[in-house]
Enzyme design. Structure first.
Site, PDB file in Angstrom:
ATOM      1  N   ASP A   1      -7.114   8.612  -8.556  1.00 28.96           N
ATOM      2  CA  ASP A   1      -6.814   9.421 -10.015  1.00 28.96           C
ATOM      3  C   ASP A   1      -6.686   8.544 -10.960  1.00 28.96           C
ATOM      4  OD1 ASP A   1      -4.240  10.339 -10.177  1.00 28.96           O
ATOM      5  OD2 ASP A   1      -4.328  11.510  -8.790  1.00 28.96           O
TER       6      ASP A   1
ATOM      7  N   GLU B   1     -20.766 -13.670  15.438  1.00 32.90           N
ATOM      8  CA  GLU B   1     -20.092 -12.607  14.352  1.00 32.90           C
ATOM      9  C   GLU B   1     -19.348 -12.661  13.469  1.00 32.90           C
ATOM     10  OE1 GLU B   1     -20.756  -7.980  16.571  1.00 32.90           O
ATOM     11  OE2 GLU B   1     -18.987  -9.534  17.238  1.00 32.90           O
TER      12      GLU B   1
ATOM     13  N   LYS C   1       0.815  -0.859   0.017  1.00 35.83           N
ATOM     14  CA  LYS C   1       0.321   0.369   0.001  1.00 35.83           C
ATOM     15  C   LYS C   1       1.053   1.285  -0.167  1.00 35.83           C
ATOM     16  CE  LYS C   1      -3.672   1.757   2.823  1.00 35.83           C
ATOM     17  NZ  LYS C   1      -4.009   1.471   4.595  1.00 35.83           N
ATOM     18  N   TRP C   2       0.750   1.734  -1.006  1.00 29.57           N
ATOM     19  CA  TRP C   2       1.305   3.051  -1.453  1.00 29.57           C
ATOM     20  C   TRP C   2       0.662   4.426  -0.909  1.00 29.57           C
ATOM     21  CZ3 TRP C   2       6.093   3.689  -5.155  1.00 29.57           C
ATOM     22  CH2 TRP C   2       6.587   5.248  -4.836  1.00 29.57           C
TER      23      TRP C   2
END
Ligand code: DGJ
Length: 731
Positions: free
Chosen positions: A535, A615, A477-478
């Site tokens: 984007d 759960e 994850k950047w």
């Protein structure tokens, strides 16, 4: 052929399946825009242009007696500053004598199969037989500056892309004070702009405004595309809705400053321009050097905004995102951030992962806090080596343990940032963006590295790849947790400081390219404090982006709703998190949280050990169900059936696979009522005469009935209840 040039009429026509785009070379050599809209077969549309002397709208010198011919009233293909077109310009050139004018005249053109490339910049790609390119070279009438306009055409998807290159063929240097990517002049004043505004933890909220006289402008000067505005807008006619009317999606394939601006001019035509925001921008171009603008994608639909969104989704999945994971089922993920933040030990992480593994989680991600002295957010950024208190056997030690559980393993990085309390800063204080003799603006205790510098990028590549080479890392994850300020680079001379923001973005792209091409088996996820850099530019490098730090299911419905207009579901990072929710304090059921997260790249971001047995069983089933629905969600068409911003009681969205055989309809009650009236919803995208079974129900429903008469929604009770219908065609 989607691009046609008629020599006798000096006419360029671009046809896509449902649209036509046309321009012509005027008698004085200017490139005049004729039309962009619904398809018009073989026809010279130059008749639309009527030259009337408007007064206070001059003519080029050679048209001195042709007073109706004005660059101020004629629709332009690429508007320039300083020559009597007073509407929004795309290009401002400063010459060696300080003058700022450029008048572009047609020089030559070429048409070829395939799609143009933009060196160093992300862009739509296509095979030779899937696209065509038109390149028109324009030349300044008085200097040797050339502007090459590029048009990429993907006929089937109704896509036309635009970018341009400004080339200084003269002997003396020039400055570009503004260099936008495109301009489109429309023949009408009944248009609206839909844009997507927000803030950290509340991104991409839809806003629809009429374009009137005066400028309507959205953009970012934050150095990134930003949480505050997204570089995707929709232009549409008044009255256009999800299913009817004309609209143009405009997406800027860029992750830095941008502007999208529209205005109605004095004769009630609408001009739209898009590109790099001119604030703070100044580019020095030596003789024989050039500047390349990033790409803008236009997607046209005359059957409403829903169809436009689905075309963009297809475009991004097939012609923008390159990662192999776009075509693979992505693993169900568990991220430790909301569970532990910086405070964890290796044993704790393994324990959390173990519980996840028992429930069916496939990938464990160690978020922020594993490197340098990163025990809080004021230290460690830049020191990309493991924190030996938390990871005594390095990243490899943990990675091996996670793999031994049979899970994949991922890490978090934030390459572009530096803390003053880091070895990197102590060794290289000049590596961050800061202005000599000024204290820099600080955000989250961190400064921004000068990504325009090669030495900075080299360091980042070397130190991070060392981790990726020693441990088996399946996911990265950047992140990027602040905006740019104090923009000044120690490596550039004073006359080039206006280039730093753009060079920063180019540097980030270069580094991303290096990582993703050398580590293609890693699943990369973009992030910027959630969706602050969500984007098309990032999607070229990474197939998914963390949508928002706001993981509250109810708020996420609006965020994901807004995001879906311009981005596919398969690129939106969405996780089930703890309750009460960290950002809002709201409590929603685990089912509702999963219902919402399923409309994204699904995962969990919580300490699953805190769940009770009931759960846990629900989580097990959720993961199994997700796998069943995965193809429909990730590769199918997406329909927004309600608008959660309009305070409806139910938020409903639908996925339909490309064969129209399977569909998933998700429903979340935003408000429950006593003695509630009946609700139904009209579905979309099914076969009119197909027969569909809902869940395991015995009854069959005709597609036309579900789409026109509607599907009954049962009365839902409790706080934010949810449900879904899985619908299959029975042949
Ligand atoms: C911001 C991200 O959006 C979060 O998910 C988390 O990774 C934090 N940064 C960590 O600092």
């Amino acid at each position: 052929m989607s691009i046609i040039f008629k020599q006798n009429k000096k006419l360029f026509t671009i046809h896509t399946k449902n649209s036509t785009y046309q321009m012509h070379i005027s008698k004085y050599g200017h490139l005049i825009h004729n039309y962009y809209g619904s398809k018009v077969e073989d026809m010279d549309l130059s008749y639309l242009i009527r030259g009337v002397n408007r007064g206070f709208s001059g003519t080029p010198y050679e048209a001195i007696d042709d007073r109706g011919y004005s660059l101020d009233t004629y629709p332009q293909e690429y508007s320039t500053y300083g020559i009597g077109d007073y509407r929004s310009s795309c290009l401002t050139v400063e010459h060696i004598d300080g003058s700022q004018a450029i008048e572009l005249i047609y020089d030559s053109h070429k048409i070829y199969s395939g799609k143009y490339h933009l060196n160093g910049l992300p862009a739509i790609w296509a095979k030779e037989n899937e696209a065509q390119t038109l390149e028109i070279t324009l030349k300044d009438k008085y200097s040797k500056i050339k502007v090459i306009l590029s048009y990429g055409v993907l006929e089937e998807l109704d896509v036309i892309t635009r970018a341009c290159k400004i080339y200084n063929d003269g002997e003396t240097p020039i400055y570009l004070n503004k260099a936008l990517s495109c301009c489109i002049d429309f023949w009408q004043d009944n248009m609206e702009m839909i844009s997507f505004y927000g803030r950290h933890a509340m991104e991409r909220t839809l806003q629809r405004r009429k374009i009137e006289h005066g400028k309507l402008s959205v953009g970012s000067v934050r150095g990134t595309s930003s949480h505050q505005q997204n570089p995707f807008v929709i232009l549409c006619e008044t009255g256009t809705d999800e299913d009817h009317g004309k609209c143009y999606g405009a997406s800027f394939v860029y992750s830095g400053n941008f502007i999208a601006e529209a205005e109605v001019d004095q004769i009630n035509h609408t001009r739209f321009v898009m590109g790099i925001h001119p604030e703070g921008f100044r580019y020095y171009i030596e003789s024989k050097e050039s500047f390349l603008t990033p790409e803008v994608i236009f997607v046209y639909s005359d059957t409403g905004i829903g169809a436009m969104s689905n075309k963009i989704h297809d475009l991004y999945r097939n012609h923008l995102i390159r990662s192999k994971f776009i075509k693979e089922r992505r693993p169900v993920l568990l991220n430790n951030w909301e569970a532990t933040e910086f405070d964890f030990t290796q044993e704790q992480l393994v324990d959390i992962a173990k519980t996840g593994n028992e429930l069916g989680i496939e990938l464990f991600v160690m978020d922020d806090g594993w490197f340098g002295k990163r025990d809080h957010d004021k230290a460690g950024l830049g020191d990309w080596f493991p924190n030996d208190k938390k990871l005594p056997n390095g990243v490899k030690g943990l990675a091996d343990q996670i793999h031994n559980l049979g899970m994949k393993f991922g890490i978090w990085i934030e390459p572009e940032m530096i803390n003053e309390d880091s070895d990197l800063y102590r060794n290289h204080p000049d590596w961050c963006l800061s202005i000599p003799n000024r204290q820099p603006n600080v955000e989250r205790g961190q400064l921004v590295l000068d990504m325009s510098r090669t030495d900075v990028r080299e360091y980042l590549y070397d130190s991070i790849s060392k981790i990726l080479d020693t441990a088996q890392v399946d996911y990265v994850k950047w992140d990027m947790n602040r905006n740019l300020s104090d923009i000044w680079s120690a490596t550039l001379p004073s006359n080039r400081q206006g280039e730093v923001s753009h060079r920063y973005v180019l540097g980030v792209y270069e580094l991303m390219e290096r990582f993703v091409s050398n580590y293609p088996n890693i699943l990369w996820e973009g992030c910027s404090g959630g969706g602050g850099r969500f984007d098309a530019g990032i999607l070229y490098y990474m197939p998914q982006i963390w949508c928002s730090d706001n993981t509250d299911a109810i708020e996420r419905i609006s965020i994901q709703y807004g995001t879906s207009f311009g981005y596919p579901i398969s690129c939106m990072g969405a996780h089930v998190s703890n309750i009460p929710n960290q950002q809002t304090g709201r409590t929603t059921s685990i089912s509702t949280r999963a219902e919402v997260a399923m409309a994204g790249t699904f995962g969990y971001e919580m300490d699953l050990r805190t769940l009770n047995e009931e759960e846990k069983e629900i989580v097990r089933l959720q993961i199994q169900e997700l796998k069943k629905y995965y193809d429909v969600i990730q590769y199918g068409d997406y329909y927004r059936l309600t608008n959660p911003l309009e305070k409806q009681e139910l938020a409903i969205w639908q996925f339909v696979d490309k064969d129209k055989k399977k569909s998933l309809v998700s429903v979340v009650a935003l408000r429950t009522r006593a003695n509630a009236p009946f609700s139904k919803v009209c579905l979309k995208g099914l076969k009119e005469d197909g027969f569909y079974q809902i869940g395991d129900g015995k009854e069959l429903y005709r597609g036309s009935a579900l789409m026109r008469a509607g599907l009954n929604i049962p009365v839902l009770k409790g706080d934010y209840p949810s449900l879904h219908f899985y619908i299959r065609e029975v042949e």
